[in-house]
Design a protein around this motif. Structure first.
Motif, short mmCIF file in Angstrom:
data_model
loop_
_atom_site.label_atom_id
_atom_site.label_comp_id
_atom_site.label_asym_id
_atom_site.label_seq_id
_atom_site.Cartn_x
_atom_site.Cartn_y
_atom_site.Cartn_z
N LEU A 56 0.64 -1.15 0.21
CA LEU A 56 0.11 -0.04 0.00
C LEU A 56 0.77 1.16 0.09
O LEU A 56 0.60 2.29 -0.49
N ILE A 57 2.03 1.21 0.68
CA ILE A 57 2.92 2.18 0.68
C ILE A 57 3.39 2.56 -0.81
O ILE A 57 3.49 3.90 -1.15
N VAL A 58 3.89 1.64 -1.52
CA VAL A 58 4.44 1.77 -2.75
C VAL A 58 3.43 2.25 -3.65
O VAL A 58 3.50 3.10 -4.67
N ALA A 59 2.03 1.68 -3.48
CA ALA A 59 0.83 2.09 -4.31
C ALA A 59 0.74 3.42 -4.31
O ALA A 59 0.42 4.20 -5.26
N ALA A 60 0.35 4.09 -2.96
CA ALA A 60 0.25 5.50 -2.84
C ALA A 60 1.32 6.26 -3.31
O ALA A 60 1.27 7.44 -3.81
N MET A 61 2.75 5.91 -3.27
CA MET A 61 3.85 6.70 -3.87
C MET A 61 3.94 6.60 -5.34
O MET A 61 4.23 7.86 -5.89
N SER A 62 3.02 5.62 -5.93
CA SER A 62 3.08 5.40 -7.40
C SER A 62 1.56 6.27 -7.86
O SER A 62 1.43 6.26 -8.93
N GLY A 63 1.27 6.70 -6.72
CA GLY A 63 -0.49 7.49 -7.26
C GLY A 63 -1.59 6.73 -7.56
O GLY A 63 -2.40 6.97 -8.25
N ARG A 64 -1.62 5.19 -7.04
CA ARG A 64 -2.61 4.31 -7.44
C ARG A 64 -3.95 4.90 -6.59
O ARG A 64 -3.60 5.17 -5.25
N SER A 65 -4.92 4.69 -6.99
CA SER A 65 -6.22 5.20 -6.27
C SER A 65 -6.68 4.09 -5.46
O SER A 65 -6.65 2.47 -5.64
N GLN A 66 -7.11 4.53 -4.21
CA GLN A 66 -7.97 3.53 -3.36
C GLN A 66 -9.00 3.21 -3.52
O GLN A 66 -9.88 4.11 -4.41
N PRO A 67 -9.84 2.17 -3.17
CA PRO A 67 -11.20 1.77 -3.41
C PRO A 67 -12.18 2.81 -2.92
O PRO A 67 -12.05 3.32 -1.94
N LYS A 68 -13.08 3.29 -3.84
CA LYS A 68 -13.98 4.08 -3.38
C LYS A 68 -15.48 3.59 -3.55
O LYS A 68 -16.33 4.44 -2.85
N THR A 69 -15.62 2.65 -3.75
CA THR A 69 -17.30 1.77 -3.65
C THR A 69 -17.19 0.72 -2.51
O THR A 69 -16.41 -0.16 -2.41
N ILE A 70 -18.56 0.62 -2.14
CA ILE A 70 -18.78 -0.56 -1.47
C ILE A 70 -18.55 -1.73 -2.04
O ILE A 70 -18.08 -2.83 -1.30
N LYS A 71 -19.01 -1.93 -3.46
CA LYS A 71 -18.77 -3.02 -4.08
C LYS A 71 -17.25 -3.53 -4.22
O LYS A 71 -16.97 -4.59 -4.09
N ALA A 72 -16.51 -2.57 -4.36
CA ALA A 72 -15.12 -2.77 -4.42
C ALA A 72 -14.62 -3.65 -3.13
O ALA A 72 -13.68 -4.30 -3.15
N TRP A 73 -14.98 -2.77 -1.97
CA TRP A 73 -14.52 -3.38 -0.66
C TRP A 73 -15.24 -4.71 -0.49
O TRP A 73 -14.37 -5.49 0.16
N LEU A 74 -16.53 -4.92 -0.97
CA LEU A 74 -16.71 -6.23 -0.75
C LEU A 74 -16.06 -7.38 -1.59
O LEU A 74 -15.92 -8.44 -1.04
N TRP A 75 -15.47 -7.06 -2.80
CA TRP A 75 -14.83 -8.12 -3.78
C TRP A 75 -13.33 -8.05 -3.05
O TRP A 75 -12.95 -9.15 -2.93
N ILE A 76 -12.83 -6.88 -2.42
CA ILE A 76 -11.58 -7.24 -1.65
C ILE A 76 -11.76 -7.99 -0.69
O ILE A 76 -10.84 -8.85 -0.21
N GLY A 77 -12.87 -7.86 0.16
CA GLY A 77 -13.10 -8.76 1.47
C GLY A 77 -13.04 -10.21 1.14
O GLY A 77 -12.39 -11.10 1.62
N LEU A 78 -13.98 -10.70 0.02
CA LEU A 78 -13.79 -12.03 -0.38
C LEU A 78 -12.42 -12.40 -0.84
O LEU A 78 -12.09 -13.51 -0.60
N PHE A 79 -11.67 -11.74 -1.71
CA PHE A 79 -10.42 -11.65 -2.09
C PHE A 79 -9.58 -12.19 -0.89
O PHE A 79 -8.91 -12.97 -0.78
N ALA A 80 -9.73 -11.36 0.26
CA ALA A 80 -8.84 -11.46 1.62
C ALA A 80 -9.45 -12.59 2.16
O ALA A 80 -8.41 -13.44 2.68
N LEU A 81 -10.50 -12.88 2.04
CA LEU A 81 -11.07 -14.48 2.69
C LEU A 81 -10.29 -15.56 2.10
O LEU A 81 -9.81 -16.56 2.66
N LEU A 82 -10.36 -15.52 0.59
CA LEU A 82 -9.93 -16.69 -0.22
C LEU A 82 -8.51 -16.85 -0.06
O LEU A 82 -8.01 -17.89 0.35
#
Length: 324
Positions: A56-82
């Motif tokens: 996340l530090i490298v992503a922030a330094m390179s200007g990558r955007s953070q998740p902005k929607t509930i759907k994005a966080w839900l998919w990340i949550g499933l990704f994290a679980l699996l």
């Protein structure tokens, strides 16, 4: 001049493709001496949370955007679980009950599951040569990791005896390793959906943190003396596995998985035990048997067949038309 640039670009792309599997294989060698001095859930958490923060530090330094929607966080949550909690948790449980060789064979067979799921979900074509390549790959990593006595018994008696009952299967590391393999395969496939809603590298960092926190909590509840016996060399090995074997390797892998052919990319997982064995031989003096060298050769053949499956089919069709 353009030709040289193209060659350089091709070389860089090839190195980028191979990098995650090289780093995973060498991280396994680095961790070999540390595992007896720590606990599995703590080790799993260390492979994820600090690495996720670095990503996340490298992503922030390179200007990558953070998740902005509930759907994005839900998919990340499933990704994290699996791919986070389930994969690393099952892997940690399996490591305590099975040998590293057999466990790595089961884990590294996940390209077969990825290929089947990608074919069903995304229409990726496995084809005849891809299927043959997957089969050869499974044979190759089996020769690398399975007990040599099994093959000797198969050669001498044309049979292998398994003493599995329902109870000892449930208590065996092999079942947990199978669950880990399927979890990683599902996580690899899910990144294609995750990347539709947020940046793949950012999602990789968050999934490592979200998936790793439950592992640390489980370690606090059920484990003790997690770091007391780890010396300076052990912490250096953990640092290598965290920074290179997790942060960099997973960042590259899931970045590529979000964009490329999952069947072809996942087939390179067969390289992980090849790198682990090679560097174990180089750095730890571990000796490879003739069967293991044969497995390495078959693994390389399988990767070629899977990644060139379409070209091979076209070339054979052209050859057949010329002969006709």
């Amino acid at each position: 001049m353009n030709l040289n640039l193209n060659k350089t670009s091709t070389l860089q792309s090839s190195l980028l493709l191979i990098a995650p599997f090289f780093l995973w294989g060498t991280a396994m060698v680095a961790m070999k001496g540390v595992i007896p001095h720590t606990t599995p859930l703590f080790m799993a958490g260390m492979r994820l949370v600090p690495a996720g923060i670095l990503v996340l530090i490298v992503a922030a330094m390179s200007g990558r955007s953070q998740p902005k929607t509930i759907k994005a966080w839900l998919w990340i949550g499933l990704f994290a679980l699996l791919d986070g909690a389930m994969f690393q948790g099952f892997l940690a449980a399996g490591l305590t009950k099975t040998g590293a060789g057999l466990g790595s064979v089961i884990i590294d067979s996940q390209p077969l599951a990825v290929a089947l799921m990608s074919s069903w979900l995304f229409g990726e074509i496995i084809g005849l040569w891809g299927g043959i390549g997957l089969g050869i790959g499974i044979i190759g990593i089996s020769l690398i990791g399975l007990p040599q006595e099994w093959f000797q018994s198969l050669w001498e008696t044309q049979s292998i005896t398994f003493n599995f009952t329902d109870q000892n299967l449930l208590n065996s590391g092999e079942l947990w390793m199978l669950f880990a393999s399927l979890s990683m395969a599902a996580g690899t496939v899910s990144i294609r959906y995750v990347s539709r809603h947020c940046d793949a590298v950012v999602a990789t960092g968050w999934h490592m943190i979200i998936g790793g926190i439950p592992l640390f909590l489980a370690s606090i509840l059920w484990e003790s003396q997690q770091w007391i016996n780890i010396d300076l060399q052990g912490w250096l090995a953990i640092s290598y596995a965290t920074i290179f074997g997790s942060a960099i390797a997973y960042g590259i892998f899931f970045y590529l998985a979000a964009k490329g052919n999952l069947t072809s990319l996942s087939s390179l997982t067969f390289l992980t035990p090849v790198f682990a064995l090679s560097f174990g031989n180089l750095l730890l003096g571990e000796v490879l048997t003739g069967l293991q060298w044969g497995g390495v050769s078959l693994t390389l053949v399988s990767i070629y067949l899977i990644n060139q499956r379409e070209n091979i089919g076209e070339q054979l069709q052209n050859l057949a038309s010329l002969n006709g």
